[in-house]
Design an enzyme around this catalytic site. Structure first.
Site, mmCIF file in Angstrom:
data_model
loop_
_atom_site.group_PDB
_atom_site.id
_atom_site.type_symbol
_atom_site.label_atom_id
_atom_site.label_comp_id
_atom_site.label_asym_id
_atom_site.label_seq_id
_atom_site.Cartn_x
_atom_site.Cartn_y
_atom_site.Cartn_z
ATOM 1 N N ASP A 195 0.716 -1.159 0.004
ATOM 2 C CA ASP A 195 -0.246 -0.099 0.026
ATOM 3 C C ASP A 195 1.005 1.345 -0.193
ATOM 4 O O ASP A 195 1.874 1.458 0.590
ATOM 5 C CB ASP A 195 -0.981 0.144 1.249
ATOM 6 C CG ASP A 195 -1.981 0.928 0.953
ATOM 7 O OD1 ASP A 195 -2.225 1.550 0.060
ATOM 8 O OD2 ASP A 195 -2.867 1.046 1.936
ATOM 9 N N HIS A 235 2.945 3.191 -8.996
ATOM 10 C CA HIS A 235 2.882 1.755 -9.147
ATOM 11 C C HIS A 235 3.702 1.005 -9.824
ATOM 12 O O HIS A 235 4.352 -0.012 -9.541
ATOM 13 C CB HIS A 235 1.368 1.355 -10.067
ATOM 14 C CG HIS A 235 0.227 1.678 -9.539
ATOM 15 N ND1 HIS A 235 -0.056 1.244 -8.133
ATOM 16 C CD2 HIS A 235 -0.809 2.439 -9.558
ATOM 17 C CE1 HIS A 235 -1.098 1.901 -7.664
ATOM 18 N NE2 HIS A 235 -1.842 2.356 -8.847
ATOM 19 N N SER A 282 -7.067 -6.212 -5.778
ATOM 20 C CA SER A 282 -8.005 -6.789 -5.025
ATOM 21 C C SER A 282 -9.405 -6.951 -5.833
ATOM 22 O O SER A 282 -9.514 -6.023 -7.060
ATOM 23 C CB SER A 282 -8.534 -6.065 -3.783
ATOM 24 O OG SER A 282 -9.127 -4.997 -3.882
ATOM 25 N N ASN A 286 -10.395 -3.734 -6.150
ATOM 26 C CA ASN A 286 -9.751 -2.393 -7.004
ATOM 27 C C ASN A 286 -10.170 -2.042 -8.340
ATOM 28 O O ASN A 286 -9.916 -1.358 -8.917
ATOM 29 C CB ASN A 286 -8.238 -3.113 -6.992
ATOM 30 C CG ASN A 286 -7.524 -2.872 -5.713
ATOM 31 O OD1 ASN A 286 -6.594 -3.509 -5.408
ATOM 32 N ND2 ASN A 286 -7.826 -1.749 -4.945
ATOM 33 N N ARG A 326 1.221 -4.460 6.359
ATOM 34 C CA ARG A 326 0.789 -3.417 5.480
ATOM 35 C C ARG A 326 1.511 -2.270 5.525
ATOM 36 O O ARG A 326 1.679 -1.566 6.837
ATOM 37 C CB ARG A 326 -0.812 -3.364 6.001
ATOM 38 C CG ARG A 326 -1.347 -2.316 4.954
ATOM 39 C CD ARG A 326 -2.660 -2.154 5.323
ATOM 40 N NE ARG A 326 -3.443 -1.275 4.044
ATOM 41 C CZ ARG A 326 -4.630 -1.412 3.687
ATOM 42 N NH1 ARG A 326 -5.560 -2.496 4.036
ATOM 43 N NH2 ARG A 326 -5.083 -0.589 2.689
ATOM 44 N N GLU A 331 1.432 -12.369 13.422
ATOM 45 C CA GLU A 331 1.612 -11.138 14.145
ATOM 46 C C GLU A 331 1.296 -10.100 13.144
ATOM 47 O O GLU A 331 1.739 -10.382 11.679
ATOM 48 C CB GLU A 331 2.829 -11.261 14.375
ATOM 49 C CG GLU A 331 3.411 -12.196 15.459
ATOM 50 C CD GLU A 331 2.498 -11.917 16.972
ATOM 51 O OE1 GLU A 331 2.651 -10.888 17.161
ATOM 52 O OE2 GLU A 331 2.142 -12.627 17.542
HETATM 53 C C1 FPP Z 1 -1.922 0.250 -3.443
HETATM 54 O O1 FPP Z 1 -1.176 1.460 -3.264
HETATM 55 C C2 FPP Z 1 -1.332 -0.822 -4.445
HETATM 56 C C3 FPP Z 1 -1.956 -1.460 -5.390
HETATM 57 C C4 FPP Z 1 -3.418 -1.482 -5.715
HETATM 58 C C5 FPP Z 1 -1.399 -1.809 -6.527
HETATM 59 C C6 FPP Z 1 -0.027 -2.799 -6.088
HETATM 60 C C7 FPP Z 1 0.717 -3.161 -7.392
HETATM 61 C C8 FPP Z 1 2.248 -3.039 -7.299
HETATM 62 C C9 FPP Z 1 2.848 -2.551 -6.190
HETATM 63 C C10 FPP Z 1 2.591 -3.646 -8.561
HETATM 64 C C11 FPP Z 1 2.876 -5.102 -8.409
HETATM 65 C C12 FPP Z 1 3.202 -5.600 -9.799
HETATM 66 C C13 FPP Z 1 3.297 -6.975 -10.114
HETATM 67 C C14 FPP Z 1 3.370 -7.310 -11.359
HETATM 68 C C15 FPP Z 1 2.732 -8.059 -8.950
HETATM 69 P P1 FPP Z 1 -2.417 2.533 -3.519
HETATM 70 O O2 FPP Z 1 -2.642 2.781 -4.938
HETATM 71 O O3 FPP Z 1 -3.646 2.032 -2.833
HETATM 72 O O4 FPP Z 1 -1.648 3.665 -2.861
HETATM 73 P P2 FPP Z 1 -2.453 4.868 -2.161
HETATM 74 O O5 FPP Z 1 -3.141 4.226 -0.838
HETATM 75 O O6 FPP Z 1 -1.375 5.791 -1.665
HETATM 76 O O7 FPP Z 1 -3.313 5.642 -3.102
#
Ligand code: FPP
Length: 241
Positions: free
Chosen positions: A17, A34, A62, A65, A185, A204
């Site tokens: 996150d 991302h 998710s 999402n 997280r 944990e």
């Molecule tokens: C949450 O941060 C992150 C996501 C919904 C996407 C997570 C994906 C990656 C780290 C890339 C993974 C790639 C592969 C190929 C497995 P957010 O967008 O909710 O951040 P914010 O809460 O600051 O807006």
């Protein structure tokens, strides 16, 4: 870091996150966040297995999402399309098996479903650890689907009601993995967001303020130091203390 002095969790789960906020603080687009998150994830996962962790689950996307803006969902789907393979290739070099948890149907595209199958196939004989990529994943969905499969197996005469127990339920999850020992997280949010609810019963929890793109190998080592301090009793009392 001398890992022999630390307790090493068998199964670590990470909610990735803070990509968006990381980017915003830098005047960059959420997409850039991302991308930075992905680059960090590749390095971090290799490191996690080197510390002795056997299973790593990461929450990449998710079921909920899909409610994000069309633009963001489309960017992420393209990122997954272009990066899942690259990620699996990197992990294969480390002898790590890559598996996916989540709904294998629409709105996930056929192209992406095919890539997911290929990543699993390519790494299926790896024995050094398991990377579980949770994609189009929701814990409620996982539990509902497990109920349906258990019901079907009873109807088909493969199992009986007496076979249902706490351990066998793991076999009916998207992937048959060990319980989660350590749930992280990033970004300071204190929620589970429908992630591995059955599997975290005695995990944990660790909630660093760091945004995911900055949650690097050193940050993970700090998390292990914290985990080592935790006294896990699984509901029992240690009378020797
Ligand atoms: C949450 O941060 C992150 C996501 C919904 C996407 C997570 C994906 C990656 C780290 C890339 C993974 C790639 C592969 C190929 C497995 P957010 O967008 O909710 O951040 P914010 O809460 O600051 O807006």
């Amino acid at each position: 870091m001398d890992y022999s002095k630390l307790k090493i969790p068998n199964h670590v789960a990470i909610i990735l996150d803070g990509n968006g906020r990381w980017a915003k603080e830098r005047g960059m687009s959420r997409s850039a966040g991302h991308k930075a998150g992905f680059d960090n994830l590749v390095e971090l996962s290799k490191h996690v297995f080197k510390t002795g962790v056997k299973t790593l689950s990461v929450y990449a996307f998710s079921t909920e999402n899909f409610k994000r803006s069309k633009e963001e969902v489309s960017f992420l789907m393209n990122l997954f399309k272009s990066k899942f393979k690259e990620y699996a290739v990197e992990l294969k070099k480390e002898n790590i098996k890559v598996v996916f948890s989540g709904g294998r149907y629409r709105p996930v595209s056929d192209t992406l479903l095919k890539i997911i199958d290929e990543c699993e196939e390519m790494t299926k004989d790896c024995t050094g650890g398991i990377l579980n990529i949770c994609f189009n994943y929701g814990s409620h969905l996982e539990i509902v689907e497990a109920f349906k499969r258990i019901h079907k197996d009873i109807n088909d005469g493969k199992i009986s009601e007496d076979d249902i127990n706490e351990d066998m339920i793991y076999h009916y999850m998207f992937q048959d993995l060990d319980p989660v020992d350590f749930m992280i997280r990033t970004s300071g949010e204190l929620r589970l967001s429908n992630f591995m609810l059955y599997q975290v019963s005695y995990a944990e929890f660790y909630f660093p303020k760091t945004y995911f793109p900055d949650f690097n190998n050193d940050e993970f080592d700090k998390a292990l130091v914290e985990y080592t301090k935790r006294d896990r009793r699984f509901g029992a009392i240690d009378y020797s203390k």
